[in-house]
Scaffold this motif. Structure first.
Motif, mmCIF file in Angstrom:
data_model
loop_
_atom_site.group_PDB
_atom_site.id
_atom_site.type_symbol
_atom_site.label_atom_id
_atom_site.label_comp_id
_atom_site.label_asym_id
_atom_site.label_seq_id
_atom_site.Cartn_x
_atom_site.Cartn_y
_atom_site.Cartn_z
ATOM 1 N N ASP A 2 0.829 -1.190 0.000
ATOM 2 C CA ASP A 2 0.000 0.000 0.000
ATOM 3 C C ASP A 2 0.864 1.241 0.000
ATOM 4 O OD1 ASP A 2 -2.245 -1.550 0.050
ATOM 5 O OD2 ASP A 2 -2.512 -1.436 2.235
ATOM 6 N N LYS A 3 0.389 2.249 -0.718
ATOM 7 C CA LYS A 3 1.108 3.515 -0.751
ATOM 8 C C LYS A 3 0.917 4.268 0.563
ATOM 9 C CE LYS A 3 0.859 4.324 -5.746
ATOM 10 N NZ LYS A 3 0.451 5.285 -6.815
ATOM 11 N N THR A 4 1.907 5.074 0.910
ATOM 12 C CA THR A 4 1.789 5.965 2.057
ATOM 13 C C THR A 4 0.761 7.039 1.729
ATOM 14 O OG1 THR A 4 4.085 5.587 2.685
ATOM 15 C CG2 THR A 4 3.029 7.577 3.547
ATOM 16 N N ARG A 5 -0.155 7.295 2.673
ATOM 17 C CA ARG A 5 -1.262 8.207 2.421
ATOM 18 C C ARG A 5 -1.001 9.553 3.096
ATOM 19 N NH1 ARG A 5 -5.144 5.630 -0.017
ATOM 20 N NH2 ARG A 5 -6.522 7.422 0.215
ATOM 21 N N LEU A 6 -1.166 10.614 2.320
ATOM 22 C CA LEU A 6 -1.018 11.977 2.815
ATOM 23 C C LEU A 6 -2.340 12.712 2.680
ATOM 24 C CD1 LEU A 6 2.332 12.953 1.009
ATOM 25 C CD2 LEU A 6 2.064 11.857 3.256
ATOM 26 N N LEU A 7 -2.677 13.488 3.694
ATOM 27 C CA LEU A 7 -3.859 14.350 3.642
ATOM 28 C C LEU A 7 -3.387 15.791 3.679
ATOM 29 C CD1 LEU A 7 -6.904 14.951 3.745
ATOM 30 C CD2 LEU A 7 -6.778 14.709 6.246
ATOM 31 N N ILE A 8 -3.724 16.561 2.637
ATOM 32 C CA ILE A 8 -3.350 17.971 2.553
ATOM 33 C C ILE A 8 -4.571 18.826 2.857
ATOM 34 C CG2 ILE A 8 -2.499 19.802 1.046
ATOM 35 C CD1 ILE A 8 -1.139 17.594 -0.627
ATOM 36 N N VAL A 9 -4.444 19.697 3.850
ATOM 37 C CA VAL A 9 -5.513 20.634 4.192
ATOM 38 C C VAL A 9 -4.992 22.032 3.868
ATOM 39 C CG1 VAL A 9 -7.172 21.368 5.942
ATOM 40 C CG2 VAL A 9 -6.173 19.069 6.064
ATOM 41 N N GLU A 10 -5.400 22.565 2.731
ATOM 42 C CA GLU A 10 -4.857 23.815 2.196
ATOM 43 C C GLU A 10 -5.937 24.507 1.362
ATOM 44 O OE1 GLU A 10 -3.307 26.874 1.095
ATOM 45 O OE2 GLU A 10 -1.638 25.707 1.952
ATOM 46 N N ASP A 11 -6.213 25.773 1.644
ATOM 47 C CA ASP A 11 -7.291 26.467 0.941
ATOM 48 C C ASP A 11 -6.854 27.110 -0.371
ATOM 49 O OD1 ASP A 11 -5.786 28.378 2.374
ATOM 50 O OD2 ASP A 11 -7.435 29.803 2.301
ATOM 51 N N ASP A 12 -5.551 27.249 -0.612
ATOM 52 C CA ASP A 12 -5.070 27.842 -1.854
ATOM 53 C C ASP A 12 -5.106 26.780 -2.963
ATOM 54 O OD1 ASP A 12 -3.041 28.523 -3.954
ATOM 55 O OD2 ASP A 12 -2.802 30.321 -2.707
ATOM 56 N N VAL A 30 -2.506 10.722 -2.307
ATOM 57 C CA VAL A 30 -2.773 12.055 -1.777
ATOM 58 C C VAL A 30 -4.262 12.373 -1.832
ATOM 59 C CG1 VAL A 30 -2.218 14.506 -1.957
ATOM 60 C CG2 VAL A 30 -0.521 12.801 -2.630
ATOM 61 N N SER A 31 -4.799 12.829 -0.724
ATOM 62 C CA SER A 31 -6.160 13.361 -0.682
ATOM 63 C C SER A 31 -6.096 14.773 -0.125
ATOM 64 C CB SER A 31 -7.083 12.486 0.171
ATOM 65 O OG SER A 31 -6.558 12.305 1.474
ATOM 66 N N THR A 32 -7.102 15.580 -0.434
ATOM 67 C CA THR A 32 -7.046 16.991 -0.071
ATOM 68 C C THR A 32 -8.365 17.492 0.502
ATOM 69 O OG1 THR A 32 -7.780 17.823 -2.227
ATOM 70 C CG2 THR A 32 -5.417 17.400 -1.963
ATOM 71 N N LEU A 33 -8.238 18.569 1.268
ATOM 72 C CA LEU A 33 -9.378 19.335 1.757
ATOM 73 C C LEU A 33 -9.041 20.809 1.611
ATOM 74 C CD1 LEU A 33 -10.164 17.460 5.117
ATOM 75 C CD2 LEU A 33 -11.510 17.335 3.003
ATOM 76 N N ALA A 34 -10.051 21.631 1.321
ATOM 77 C CA ALA A 34 -9.848 23.067 1.198
ATOM 78 C C ALA A 34 -10.081 23.789 2.520
ATOM 79 C CB ALA A 34 -10.760 23.643 0.123
ATOM 80 N N SER A 35 -10.564 23.079 3.510
ATOM 81 C CA SER A 35 -10.768 23.631 4.852
ATOM 82 C C SER A 35 -10.775 22.475 5.835
ATOM 83 C CB SER A 35 -12.093 24.400 4.933
ATOM 84 O OG SER A 35 -13.199 23.502 4.939
ATOM 85 N N GLY A 36 -10.884 22.798 7.114
ATOM 86 C CA GLY A 36 -10.905 21.748 8.119
ATOM 87 C C GLY A 36 -12.287 21.201 8.402
ATOM 88 N N ARG A 37 -13.268 21.626 7.627
ATOM 89 C CA ARG A 37 -14.659 21.259 7.929
ATOM 90 C C ARG A 37 -14.880 19.755 7.971
ATOM 91 N NH1 ARG A 37 -18.988 24.044 4.199
ATOM 92 N NH2 ARG A 37 -18.042 25.816 5.277
ATOM 93 N N ASN A 38 -14.294 19.027 7.028
ATOM 94 C CA ASN A 38 -14.536 17.581 6.943
ATOM 95 C C ASN A 38 -13.319 16.749 7.343
ATOM 96 O OD1 ASN A 38 -17.214 17.909 5.844
ATOM 97 N ND2 ASN A 38 -16.247 18.459 3.897
ATOM 98 N N ILE A 55 -1.948 26.760 8.285
ATOM 99 C CA ILE A 55 -2.440 27.467 9.469
ATOM 100 C C ILE A 55 -3.624 28.359 9.135
ATOM 101 C CG2 ILE A 55 -1.877 29.244 11.187
ATOM 102 C CD1 ILE A 55 0.917 28.084 11.350
ATOM 103 N N MET A 56 -3.492 29.145 8.056
ATOM 104 C CA MET A 56 -4.536 30.098 7.684
ATOM 105 C C MET A 56 -5.579 29.419 6.811
ATOM 106 S SD MET A 56 -3.632 32.771 9.290
ATOM 107 C CE MET A 56 -4.737 33.983 8.578
ATOM 108 N N LEU A 57 -6.669 29.000 7.434
ATOM 109 C CA LEU A 57 -7.748 28.319 6.737
ATOM 110 C C LEU A 57 -9.067 29.040 6.990
ATOM 111 C CD1 LEU A 57 -6.882 24.615 7.680
ATOM 112 C CD2 LEU A 57 -6.688 25.617 5.395
ATOM 113 N N PRO A 58 -10.007 28.950 6.069
ATOM 114 C CA PRO A 58 -11.329 29.524 6.340
ATOM 115 C C PRO A 58 -12.027 28.720 7.433
ATOM 116 C CG PRO A 58 -11.352 28.249 4.305
ATOM 117 C CD PRO A 58 -9.915 28.340 4.736
ATOM 118 N N GLY A 59 -12.755 29.418 8.282
ATOM 119 C CA GLY A 59 -13.413 28.728 9.393
ATOM 120 C C GLY A 59 -12.407 28.385 10.472
ATOM 121 N N SER A 64 -6.229 25.382 15.748
ATOM 122 C CA SER A 64 -7.358 24.734 16.410
ATOM 123 C C SER A 64 -7.498 23.284 15.957
ATOM 124 C CB SER A 64 -8.647 25.512 16.122
ATOM 125 O OG SER A 64 -9.771 24.845 16.659
ATOM 126 N N ILE A 65 -7.316 23.060 14.654
ATOM 127 C CA ILE A 65 -7.425 21.703 14.122
ATOM 128 C C ILE A 65 -6.348 20.808 14.721
ATOM 129 C CG2 ILE A 65 -7.204 20.297 12.043
ATOM 130 C CD1 ILE A 65 -8.411 22.691 10.501
#
Length: 242
Positions: A2-12, A30-38, A55-59, A64-65
């Motif tokens: 299995d590949k190593t899994r990375l989660l990117i949380v970045e709004d840009d 690689v999976s991504t989120l545009a905010s910390g909501r989910n 660090i600088m995310l909407p919401g 905090s995350i």
């Protein structure tokens, strides 16, 4: 494998797309989120091996995350900050981030940081007979190097971040020896050329002292500061296998 899994949380959007393309080419999933909501759902369904957190995310912001993650998960966190002063970096380390990187950054440096964190958190079995567990102990604290866990004499788990565990193991493997900040950065974070103003080690030592204090006899201080030289682990350490 299995590949190593990375989660990117970045709004840009541009940075997010760049990182996905670059890290996917390096054979990461690689999976991504545009905010910390989910992010809670993503941690549960994606089970990432490492989170890259802006660090600088909407919401909800990255601080905090990260603070929430540390109450329920030991997944490594690499924080991204747009500020070059020490404040964001120190706060991130104090709340449990494993490393940080200042924007704009070279993707190759990000890759090196990711690999260093994953290397430190990978299962590691020191030399010895198969199945042996390698234990370091001092006072009433036991460090299981194979399980990357720390417990007191009653078996109670002492919760440490990846960075805190790495630093404690580094000290315990080299007791009664003065270690400079550069040496500690090199051994624990893979930085051979540290910024002379980098306070990463100082912050992590402070956090580690606070984590261990409730489990040690009153007044016992295992990590001492050596003026103009670095730090020294001042207790005898016993090595054993189980």
């Amino acid at each position: 494998m299995d590949k190593t899994r990375l989660l990117i949380v970045e709004d840009d959007n541009d940075i997010r797309a760049l990182l996905v393309e670059f890290l996917t080419a390096e054979d990461y999933a690689v999976s991504t989120l545009a905010s910390g909501r989910n992010i809670d759902d993503a941690l549960r369904t994606e089970a990432p091996d490492l989170v890259i957190l802006d660090i600088m995310l909407p919401g909800e912001d990255g601080f905090s995350i990260c603070r929430r993650l540390r109450t329920k998960s030991d997944v490594p966190v690499l924080m991204l900050t747009a500020k070059r002063d020490d404040v964001d970096r120190i706060v991130g380390l104090e709340i449990g981030a494993d490393d940080y990187l200042v924007k704009p950054f070279n993707p190759r440096e990000l890759l090196a940081r990711i690999r260093a964190i994953l290397r430190r958190t990978a299962d590691h079995v020191p030399d010895g007979a198969p199945g042996e567990r390698h234990i370091l102990s001092f006072s009433n604290i036991l460090i299981d190097l194979d399980a990357r866990s720390v417990r007191d004499a009653d078996g109670m788990q002492i919760e440490l971040t990846t960075a805190e565990f790495d630093l404690l193991a580094c000290f315990a493997e080299r007791p009664r020896r003065v270690l400079s900040r550069d040496q500690l950065l090199d051994w624990t974070r893979g930085r051979t050329h540290a910024d002379p103003f980098d306070r990463t080690i100082d912050v992590t030592v402070s956090r580690l002292r606070a984590r261990l204090a409730p489990y040690l006899p009153e007044g016992l201080e295992p990590i001492t500061t050596v003026r103009n030289a670095g730090y020294l682990f001042a207790l005898d350490v016993r090595k054993s296998t189980a």
